[in-house]
Design an enzyme around this catalytic site. Structure first.
Site, short mmCIF file in Angstrom:
data_model
loop_
_atom_site.label_atom_id
_atom_site.label_comp_id
_atom_site.label_asym_id
_atom_site.label_seq_id
_atom_site.Cartn_x
_atom_site.Cartn_y
_atom_site.Cartn_z
N CYS A 77 -5.52 6.54 -2.01
CA CYS A 77 -4.83 5.27 -2.29
C CYS A 77 -3.52 5.64 -2.96
CB CYS A 77 -5.68 4.38 -3.19
SG CYS A 77 -4.85 2.86 -3.72
N CYS A 94 0.87 -1.18 0.00
CA CYS A 94 0.00 0.00 0.00
C CYS A 94 0.90 1.23 0.00
CB CYS A 94 -0.91 -0.02 1.23
SG CYS A 94 -1.83 1.51 1.49
#
Length: 311
Positions: free
Chosen positions: A246, A91
């Site tokens: 994100c 991530c």
């Protein structure tokens, strides 16, 4: 089972962070879901366990062996889990928050321009801290899975979101985890999107995908005189739902928009290599690096720490 945790976020993409410096914590999916639950737990988009890379390798994760072979200095591993308990490759926002967490634990010091190399299931990531306080991450190599034909045509998939009359063309981007990027024409269209349900992607990726909905906002001149691009984005993350940001998705959005811009440009070499991506949680910077790598930069904040009895 009582766990000591820290809550952190990068442009409001938030995480529960666990310091497992001995590498003996085995998180079950239901425990991850409990930690990430916004009503019964701490609440987060995902859970990050900081553990010794060697311990992760001993637990049977072959990628950890590959990390140490590629970079022996990557002694810490980011074990990332989505909020639904599923394991994810990595991530981008989480990497920055991981670096801030490691500094808070005294496991890293990036104040003098030093670099932190850390392991992820998406390979080795390298983080540095910029003078303004942002963390910049070399996200490593990226690719368009559809190859040159997909780039030339502008798409290799179709996406159908709730409320649309027909699917829209999309471009797949791989950053160690899968992404599918769809271009929209106006910010108002982006704002009106219903992302309470996951958009349908055809062909369906075997391991799911993050879907980025983007509006290219054109180019501008930065304070240093360099031409940069600007993109606005919303994202539906696999295993989570819509999130306020994100990191890998921002990279995918910038890379896709740049590919589309290059295809229609008289001089593709003049298309910006730096893009600012606006997300509901703030703004990040994406920059193409030499060697086929891409860099993500943005803030990382640790909000609070506490203990939770998982019962």
């Amino acid at each position: 089972m009582t766990l000591r945790f820290t809550k952190g976020h990068g442009t409001r993409n938030d995480f529960v962070l666990l310091a497992d410096t001995r590498g003996d914590l085995d998180l079950a999916p239901q425990q991850v879901r409990r930690l990430a639950d916004r009503r019964a737990g701490v609440g987060a988009d995902g859970v990050i366990r900081l553990a010794p890379t060697a311990a992760v390798a001993r637990a049977g994760e072959e990628v950890a062996d590959a990390v140490l072979a590629a970079e022996p200095r990557a002694i810490w591993f980011m074990d990332y889990r989505n909020g639904d308990g599923t394991v994810a490759e990595m991530c981008g926002n989480g990497v920055r928050v991981f670096a801030a967490f490691a500094e808070s634990l005294g496991l890293a010091d990036l104040s003098d321009g030093d670099e932190l190399a850390l392991g992820t299931r998406g390979g080795v990531k390298r983080v540095r801290r910029e003078p303004g306080g942002w963390y910049a991450v070399d996200m490593g190599p990226w690719s368009f899975p559809g190859g040159p034909d997909a780039v030339a045509s502008g798409s290799d998939a179709a996406v159908m979101a709730a409320g649309w009359d027909a699917p829209r063309p999309a471009l797949s981007v791989d950053l160690g985890n899968p992404h599918t990027v769809v271009a929209l024409s106006r910010p108002a269209e982006l704002d009106a999107l219903d992302l309470t349900r996951a958009p349908a992607v055809d062909p369906a990726p075997p391991h799911g995908t993050n879907v980025e909905l983007v509006v290219p906002l054109g180019e501008e001149t930065a304070s240093d005189g360099v031409t940069v691009g600007r993109v606005r984005m919303r994202v539906h993350e696999r295993g989570v739902g819509e999130t306020l940001s994100c990191g890998t998705g921002a990279c995918a959005a910038a890379l896709a928009v740049r590919a589309w811009a290059s295809a229609g440009a008289a001089d593709p070499d003049r298309v910006p290599t730096t893009w600012f991506v606006e997300v509901p949680g703030g703004e990040v910077r994406v920059r193409l690096l030499e060697g086929g790598h891409v860099e993500l930069a943005g803030p990382a904040e640790l909000a609070f720490s506490g203990e939770l009895d998982l019962g």
